[in-house]
Structures are given as structure tokens and as C-alpha cells.
Design a protein around this motif. Structure first.
Motif, mmCIF file in Angstrom:
data_model
loop_
_atom_site.group_PDB
_atom_site.id
_atom_site.type_symbol
_atom_site.label_atom_id
_atom_site.label_comp_id
_atom_site.label_asym_id
_atom_site.label_seq_id
_atom_site.Cartn_x
_atom_site.Cartn_y
_atom_site.Cartn_z
ATOM 1 N N LEU A 179 0.840 -1.210 0.000
ATOM 2 C CA LEU A 179 0.000 0.000 0.000
ATOM 3 C C LEU A 179 0.875 1.260 0.000
ATOM 4 C CD1 LEU A 179 -2.908 -1.077 2.411
ATOM 5 C CD2 LEU A 179 -2.834 -1.191 -0.093
ATOM 6 N N ILE A 180 1.991 1.235 0.707
ATOM 7 C CA ILE A 180 2.906 2.395 0.701
ATOM 8 C C ILE A 180 3.519 2.556 -0.695
ATOM 9 C CG2 ILE A 180 5.079 3.322 1.594
ATOM 10 C CD1 ILE A 180 4.492 1.893 4.250
ATOM 11 N N SER A 183 1.054 3.796 -3.237
ATOM 12 C CA SER A 183 0.672 5.176 -2.945
ATOM 13 C C SER A 183 1.746 6.147 -3.452
ATOM 14 C CB SER A 183 0.478 5.315 -1.426
ATOM 15 O OG SER A 183 0.370 6.648 -1.050
ATOM 16 N N ILE A 184 2.995 5.854 -3.136
ATOM 17 C CA ILE A 184 4.091 6.755 -3.556
ATOM 18 C C ILE A 184 4.223 6.757 -5.081
ATOM 19 C CG2 ILE A 184 6.607 7.080 -3.513
ATOM 20 C CD1 ILE A 184 6.591 6.020 -0.618
ATOM 21 N N PHE A 207 9.396 7.640 8.802
ATOM 22 C CA PHE A 207 8.275 6.734 8.704
ATOM 23 C C PHE A 207 8.703 5.278 8.966
ATOM 24 C CE2 PHE A 207 5.028 5.103 5.662
ATOM 25 C CZ PHE A 207 3.961 5.688 6.281
HETATM 26 N N1 URA Z 1 3.930 8.495 1.464
HETATM 27 C C1 URA Z 1 2.892 8.314 0.616
HETATM 28 O O1 URA Z 1 2.680 9.088 -0.299
HETATM 29 N N2 URA Z 1 2.085 7.254 0.815
HETATM 30 C C2 URA Z 1 2.279 6.356 1.806
HETATM 31 O O2 URA Z 1 1.539 5.408 1.917
HETATM 32 C C3 URA Z 1 3.375 6.567 2.679
HETATM 33 C C4 URA Z 1 4.187 7.648 2.476
#
Ligand code: URA
Length: 424
Positions: A179-180, A183-184, A207
Motif C-alpha cells: 500500500l505504501i 501510494s508513492i 516513517f
Molecule cells: N507516502 C505516501 O505518499 N504514501 C504512503 O503510503 C506513505 C508515504
């Protein structure tokens, strides 16, 4: 196709197709799938994981859930840079002019900060007049003309990620590798990137708190990036102490300018040069970033960039802009010793407490405030030595920050080795 089938498949570890991820991402973006079903799917994905192929498909589906910036036609190679965020992380402010001075075109969209890690947009917004709202066309035109453009993220970019990220935040599903990664990378692809350097921060100010998880994340970003058609180079870097001397918006811009003028040589400068070398090697260019600083090309590029986005040239000629009215110092109260650790999180939260970051999205930021950290892990300290210099809006805020910073440093009676800034 129904969302119930999609949830059941991920629950039962059956792989989803690209069409199913498109359905999910479109449903998230246009609110036709309710939050409770999206949240159920997120938890299934969190618990069972996704394969690299699925993560690449989710990445592309989220990138396609809104507008995609088309950068085709820019003088090549064009590149992007991203950091997973940290305290005092002003790397973008140095790296973009450095790379542009070395002949690359750099186009980047950045978000505001939330919590202890500041955001590049907030830092640049501290420069009087600097515009952070370029349209995709303006961004492309400026990048074509001077080799560099940076703007805030538009809501039209990867809207599915926006919805899913907000749900992850409140359903304990943020720390999931697939998911990370999706997302990035979805935001990078939607922003038109072809090649990205990703600075994966590791430590208490970041993080990813430990090296094992940060290395896993960095490998997954490179693998999935390549499956999604994006060239990704990652570097894992230390975020267990604040990065560079300053944390706070205008203070960090001033520090970045000093680096570009060749006036700094510490860990932060080393990080910027390492990332620049790594990016140039990734695109097969052999320009020398240190020479770009020595020759004055790097600071000239920053001046050109600030002027192009409407910022005041005063920031290059004087340190007397955005100066906070109240100051205090935190000094070492013990005996002679060595610095064992500096808690980056405490420093980041002190900056937020001073008004330099947001506790909630609608908070306004005071660009003048922040903390200078005058020591590094491994330094020898003597009684009475200044450890932190606090810049505050008033005396009370300065005192409160000083009190929390007084507990941020641990000392050792025996010598301590400095921490490398590049971890892998
Ligand atoms: N940065 C993001 O854009 N999405 C994440 O899930 C974690 C860090």
C-alpha cells in the motif's frame, strides 16, 4: 464485477486483475464504493499482502484514477525526486538546482508537511512571493525554459490514493509495504515522471524506524516501479538525528542556499551530493555536482528558479528575511561527554509546537520559527556548550520548545562514532 467479489478474493489470497484494480480505484475516486467496503479491502490487503504484479497494477490503476501530467517533449532526460520525509529534510531545495545545473530537467510535485516532518511546499512558501500553484502547462513550460519546476500537488492527481490514504490513516492500515509502494509510485507516475530518485529515510525521525524495513521498502519500490514502467533508484539514508543544522521553513531555505553557495560541508551536503551522483549515474551522465557548486552554477540555477516562480531575490543577498523575534538557547548542563543520540522526533515536534508545522490540516504556518541543532552524534561537548538555538514567535513559545529540547539529547562518557548519512 462487484466490490464484494474483489474483497473476497483478496481475503482468500486470490490475485486481482488490472481490471479489478481499475474498478476499485475508480470507485474510490468517484465515491461509488462506500468507505466501509474500501476499508474492508484495505484490511484484507494489509493482512494478506499483494504480489508485486498486483502492486504494480494497483499503482497504475491509482495513477489512472485522475489526470496524468504529460511531460513528453521536455529536453530529456527529465527526472523527479521523492523523499519519504524527515525532520530538517530540505534535500529537494538543494538537489533540484544541483541536478538542473548538471544538465538534467527536474519536474516535481510536492505536498505540504503534516506532523513532525515538514513539507517542501511550506519551505518554499516562506520565500516572499514564491508561487507554489503552477498549472501542469506552466510547469512544463518553465521546466523546458530553465530545467526546473516545482508545484503543489493538484487534487486531480491520483485521487484514488487520496481517498485510500485517508482511510488507511484511520483503519490502522498505513504500514503495509504494497500500500505504501503503490501510494508513492502512483503519484509519481500521474505527475509525469519517467525516472525517480527515492530517498528512503530510516530512523526515529522518519516513517520507517529500522534499517530492515527501510531496505525492504526500497527494494519493493525499485521492483514495482520497474513493473509499472517507472525507472526508480532508491537510497536508504539516516533519519535518526535531524538532517543538517536547521528544522523550520525559512531556516531550511537559508541552509539550502548556503549549501548551494559552497558554504557547508557536513552530513546534509554529503547526502545531497550522493543523491545527485546516484541520479546522474542512473541516467548515464557523468557531470560533477561538486563542480556545479564550486563554479557557482548551482546557486545561479536556484536564483533562476526562485525568480521564475516569483520569489524575492532578497533571500540570496541577506539572512534578514523571515527572522523570528524571540530566541533562546539550550545548553549542555552535564560534564564533558560525547553526543550519543539526538531525538529527531523531539526536534520535529518542537518545530510543530513553535508553529512551524501543522497539527491539523487547516493550521497556518509561521515560516520564521524553528530549531538549529548545533551538534551531531559523535561530537564531543563541554559544560555550558550550546546544543540548540530556538527561533520563536514569542518568549513563551521559545521557553516551551527549549524545555522539550532539553531532553532530546543523550550523552556518553566514552567516545561515540559519528553515524553515516548513507545507509545503503
Ligand atoms: N507516502 C505516501 O505518499 N504514501 C504512503 O503510503 C506513505 C508515504
Amino acid at each position: 464485477m462487484t466490490v464484494i467479489d474483489i474483497i473476497a478474493k483478496t481475503r482468500d489470497r486470490a490475485p486481482l486483475s488490472r481490471a479489478e484494480f481499475d474498478f476499485l480505484a475508480r470507485g474510490a475516486a468517484n465515491a461509488t464504493i462506500p468507505d466501509y467496503q474500501l476499508a474492508a479491502w484495505l484490511m484484507a490487503a494489509y493482512l494478506n499482502g499483494l504480489s508485486d504484479q498486483e502492486t504494480a497494477n494497483l499503482t497504475l490503476a491509482m495513477a489512472d484514477s485522475g489526470e496524468r501530467v504529460d511531460l513528453a517533449g521536455l529536453p530529456k532526460p527529465w527526472v523527479d525526486k521523492h523523499s519519504t520525509g524527515g525532520v530538517g529534510d530540505k534535500t529537494t531545495l538543494v538537489l533540484l538546482p544541483l541536478l538542473a545545473a548538471c544538465g538534467l530537467t527536474v519536474v516535481k510535485m510536492s505536498g505540504p508537511g503534516l506532523g513532525k516532518t515538514g513539507g517542501t511546499i511550506d519551505k518554499l512558501a516562506s520565500i516572499p512571493g514564491f508561487r507554489t500553484d503552477l498549472s501542469p502547462d506552466q510547469m512544463k513550460e518553465q521546466a523546458g525554459a530553465i530545467g526546473i519546476a516545482l508545484t503543489g500537488q493538484t487534487p486531480a492527481l491520483a485521487p484514488a490514493d487520496k481517498v485510500l490514504y485517508a482511510l488507511r490513516d484511520v483503519t490502522a492500515t498505513v504500514p503495509s509495504l504494497p500500500l505504501i509502494v503503490s501510494s508513492i509510485l502512483s503519484k509519481k507516475i500521474a505527475g509525469g515522471a519517467e525516472t525517480v530518485i527515492l530517498d528512503v529515510k530510516c530512523g526515529r525521525g522518519a516513517f520507517m524506524p529500522d534499517l530492515e524495513r527501510a531496505t525492504e521498502l526500497s527494494a519493493a519500490l525499485e521492483r514495482v516501479g520497474s513493473q509499472a514502467g517507472l525507472r526508480v533508484k532508491t537510497v536508504v539514508t539516516d533519519m535518526d538525528q535531524p538532517l543538517g543544522r536547521t528544522a523550520g521553513n525559512a531556516l531550511e531555505v537559508k541552509e539550502a542556499i548556503r549549501v548551494l553557495k559552497g558554504m557547508e560541508s557536513g552530513r546534509f551536503t554529503q547526502l545531497c551530493l550522493h543523491l545527485a551522483h546516484a541520479m546522474l549515474a542512473t541516467v548515464g551522465m557523468d557531470a560533477d555536482p561538486s563542480e556545479a557548486i564550486r563554479s557557482g552554477k548551482a546557486i545561479a540555477k536556484m536564483e533562476q528558479w526562485v525568480a521564475a516562480q516569483g520569489g524575492s531575490a532578497e533571500v540570496f543577498t541577506s539572512e534578514n528575511w523571515q527572522v523570528a523575534p524571540s530566541h533562546t538557547e539550550v545548553t549542555h548542563t552535564g560534564g564533558s561527554a560525547w553526543v550519543e543520540s539526538i531525538d529527531a522526533e523531539t526536534v520535529g515536534l518542537a518545530v510543530v509546537g513553535l508553529g512551524g508545522g501543522r497539527k491539523i490540516k487547516s493550521d497556518t504556518i509561521d515560516p520564521r520559527v524553528g530549531v538549529e541543532t548545533l551538534i551531531e552524534v559523535g561530537d564531543a561537548v563541554t559544560p555550558g556548550q550550546t546544543l540548540f538555538h530556538v527561533h520563536a514567535a514569542d518568549h513563551h513559545a521559545a521557553e516551551a520548545a527549549g524545555q522539550s529540547l532539553a531532553g532530546a539529547t543523550r550523552f556518553s562518557a566514552v567516545p561515540v562514532s559519528p553515524r553515516p548519512v548513507i545507509l545503503s
